[in-house]
Design an enzyme around this catalytic site. Structure first.
Site, PDB file in Angstrom:
ATOM      1  N   LYS A   4       0.817  -1.218   0.000  1.00 53.38           N
ATOM      2  CA  LYS A   4       0.000   0.000   0.000  1.00 53.38           C
ATOM      3  C   LYS A   4       0.852   1.270   0.000  1.00 53.38           C
ATOM      4  O   LYS A   4       0.559   2.231   0.703  1.00 53.38           O
ATOM      5  CB  LYS A   4      -0.958   0.006   1.200  1.00 53.38           C
ATOM      6  CG  LYS A   4      -1.977  -1.123   1.179  1.00 53.38           C
ATOM      7  CD  LYS A   4      -2.984  -0.967   2.304  1.00 53.38           C
ATOM      8  CE  LYS A   4      -4.015  -2.086   2.299  1.00 53.38           C
ATOM      9  NZ  LYS A   4      -5.011  -1.943   3.357  1.00 53.38           N
ATOM     10  N   LYS A  62     -14.621  -2.289   2.880  1.00 55.76           N
ATOM     11  CA  LYS A  62     -13.366  -2.500   2.149  1.00 55.76           C
ATOM     12  C   LYS A  62     -12.326  -1.493   2.633  1.00 55.76           C
ATOM     13  O   LYS A  62     -12.648  -0.439   3.194  1.00 55.76           O
ATOM     14  CB  LYS A  62     -13.610  -2.330   0.649  1.00 55.76           C
ATOM     15  CG  LYS A  62     -14.525  -3.396   0.040  1.00 55.76           C
ATOM     16  CD  LYS A  62     -13.792  -4.719  -0.108  1.00 55.76           C
ATOM     17  CE  LYS A  62     -14.669  -5.773  -0.770  1.00 55.76           C
ATOM     18  NZ  LYS A  62     -15.653  -6.360   0.142  1.00 55.76           N
ATOM     19  N   ASP A  63     -11.047  -1.815   2.378  1.00 59.05           N
ATOM     20  CA  ASP A  63      -9.937  -0.967   2.798  1.00 59.05           C
ATOM     21  C   ASP A  63     -10.096   0.464   2.281  1.00 59.05           C
ATOM     22  O   ASP A  63     -10.620   0.681   1.190  1.00 59.05           O
ATOM     23  CB  ASP A  63      -8.611  -1.526   2.263  1.00 59.05           C
ATOM     24  CG  ASP A  63      -8.273  -2.879   2.850  1.00 59.05           C
ATOM     25  OD1 ASP A  63      -8.902  -3.858   2.435  1.00 59.05           O
ATOM     26  OD2 ASP A  63      -7.386  -2.958   3.706  1.00 59.05           O
ATOM     27  N   LYS A  64      -9.603   1.410   3.068  1.00 58.77           N
ATOM     28  CA  LYS A  64      -9.617   2.807   2.637  1.00 58.77           C
ATOM     29  C   LYS A  64      -8.492   3.085   1.642  1.00 58.77           C
ATOM     30  O   LYS A  64      -8.737   3.555   0.526  1.00 58.77           O
ATOM     31  CB  LYS A  64      -9.483   3.745   3.843  1.00 58.77           C
ATOM     32  CG  LYS A  64      -9.448   5.219   3.439  1.00 58.77           C
ATOM     33  CD  LYS A  64      -9.148   6.139   4.622  1.00 58.77           C
ATOM     34  CE  LYS A  64      -9.034   7.592   4.130  1.00 58.77           C
ATOM     35  NZ  LYS A  64      -8.647   8.502   5.228  1.00 58.77           N
TER      36      LYS A  64
END
Length: 368
Positions: A4, A62-64
Site C-alpha cells: 500500500k 473495504k480498505d480505505k
C-alpha cells in the site's frame, strides 16, 4: 515488506451472488472508490441522493487506502439518480434492479491484485498453492487495536472499563485524536470538558460522550448508543483474538513453523509439511470443547484471560451474545499467480473466499 505505498498497489474486487430482475425496490450498483472508507463513501452518495444512509446496504467494508470495487443496494432510488452522481475518486456503475437488499450472505469472496515491495521471491509458494495458509483473522478484524479489548470487558460485565477503552485507547496515529484520548484519560468523568476536545471525525466517541453528559454513570446506555453491528464487532474481535492464539499453538505443535508478528499477535506460520485443513470452533456460549489439541489450547487461553464460555451470553448486553461458530484452519488461494516486477517487487493475483485476509497471505508468503 512494503504494501500500500499507493492505493493502486492494492486492488480489491468483490465476487458476489446477485439476483437481478427486470424490476424491484432495490437498485444494485458497483461502487469503485479510491482512498475512501466504504461507510464514508456511501454516506456521500446518500447525501447526493437526498436519502438516508440506512437505504444503502452492502456485504462488507473495504480498505480505505486501496482501489476497491463492491456491490451496493439502494432502496427505492432510481438508476438514473445514481448514474448522475459525481464525487471525486468514486465511480458508480449501475448493475440493475432486484427484490432484495444486499447482505453478507451474498458475498462469495474477493479478487485481489497487489504489488508488494522490498521483498525477495518467496520459497513456500508451492506449499501455499497446494495446502493454503493459516486462516488467521487479520489486523483489520481488530480495528484501531482496541476492539478485542472492548469485547473482553463487555463479556466480563465491566462496562465502564469498556467505555474507557472506546474513548481513551486506539492505535490511530492522528494527532488530534491522540490528544483528545489522552485528555479523556486524564480527566475521566468530566464529560462536558472531554467532548470539547474530540474532533468531529470521532463521531462514535462523541455519541458516547453526549450520552454520558446527560447520564453520567450509565455506561451501559452509553455503549448502547453505538450501533448494534459495531457492538457485535467488539465481541467478534475478541473471539478472533482467542481463535488466532489457539490456532497458532496447534500449528506450533503439529508443524515446523516460524513465528511472525501479524497485527499485535505473534502467530505461527508452517514452513513445511502436509497441512491438514479442519473446521475449528470459534468460542461462544454454545461451543462444545473436546480433548483435542485445539480445544485444549482454547481452554488454557480462556482460563488465562479469566473468561468462561458462558460469558459469551453477555448478561449485561444480551443482544450481542454469541453462540460461537467454526472456521477452517487453512484457506487455499484460487487463481494464484506471482509476477516479478523487479529485483525487490512482485505483483500477486489471487482470489480468497469471504472471511479470509489478504494481509495474512502476504505475511505467510514473505519474510520481513
Amino acid at each position: 515488506m512494503e504494501i500500500k505505498q499507493t492505493p493502486e498497489d492494492f486492488v480489491v474486487e468483490e465476487i458476489i451472488n446477485l439476483k437481478t430482475a427486470d424490476s424491484g425496490d432495490y437498485t444494485y450498483f458497483w461502487l469503485t472508490k479510491n482512498n475512501w472508507t466504504t461507510v464514508r463513501a456511501i454516506k456521500a452518495i446518500a447525501k447526493k441522493c437526498r436519502a438516508t444512509f440506512r437505504r444503502f446496504k452492502f456485504a462488507g467494508t473495504k480498505d480505505k487506502f486501496a482501489i476497491t470495487k463492491q456491490a451496493v443496494s439502494a432502496y427505492k432510488i432510481e438508476p438514473k439518480v445514481l448514474s448522475q452522481i459525481r464525487i471525486k475518486d468514486i465511480q458508480i456503475e449501475v448493475i440493475g434492479k432486484g427484490a432484495e437488499q444486499i447482505s453478507l450472505g451474498d458475498l462469495i469472496g474477493n479478487r485481489f491484485e497487489i504489488i508488494v515491495r522490498a521483498v525477495q521471491e518467496p520459497k513456500n509458494t508451492s506449499l501455499i498453492a497446494k495446502y493454503g495458509f493459516p486462516n488467521y483473522f487479520g489486523p483489520q478484524r481488530f480495528g484501531g487495536g482496541n476492539t478485542h479489548l472492548v469485547g473482553k470487558e463487555i463479556l466480563k460485565g465491566h462496562l465502564e472499563q469498556a467505555a474507557k477503552l472506546i474513548l481513551t485507547y486506539s492505535e490511530d496515529k492522528n494527532e488530534l485524536a491522540q490528544e483528545a484520548r489522552k485528555f479523556a484519560l486524564d480527566n475521566w468523568g468530566n464529560w462536558a470538558e472531554i467532548i470539547k476536545r474530540f474532533p468531529k471525525f470521532l463521531g462514535l466517541e462523541k455519541s458516547v460522550l453526549n450520552w454520558l453528559i446527560t447520564n453520567p454513570n450509565d455506561f451501559a446506555g452509553a455503549i448502547r448508543v453505538i450501533p448494534k453491528p459495531t457492538r457485535k464487532m467488539y465481541i467478534n474481535a475478541y473471539q478472533g483474538f482467542l481463535w488466532n492464539a489457539a490456532l497458532s499453538e496447534l500449528l506450533k505443535s503439529n508443524y515446523d513453523s516460524v513465528v511472525k508478528r501479524i497485527g499485535f499477535q505473534d502467530l505461527a506460520i508452517p514452513i513445511e509439511g502436509k497441512l491438514k485443513n479442519q473446521e475449528l470452533p470459534i468460542p461462544g456460549f454454545d461451543t462444545k470443547l473436546g480433548r483435542d489439541k485445539f480445544s485444549k489450547a482454547i481452554k488454557e487461553i480462556l482460563e488465562s484471560e479469566g473468561i468462561k464460555l458462558e460469558d459469551f451470553k453477555c448478561v449485561r448486553m444480551p443482544e450481542i451474545a454469541s453462540e460461537g461458530t467454526t472456521r477452517g484452519a487453512f484457506v487455499v488461494p484460487k487463481e494464484f499467480k506471482l509476477e516479478k516486477l523487479d529485483e525487490n517487487s512482485m505483483k500477486l493475483h489471487f482470489e480468497l473466499s469471504k472471511g479470509a485476509y489478504a494481509t495474512v497471505l502476504l505475511e505467510a508468503l514473505f519474510d520481513g
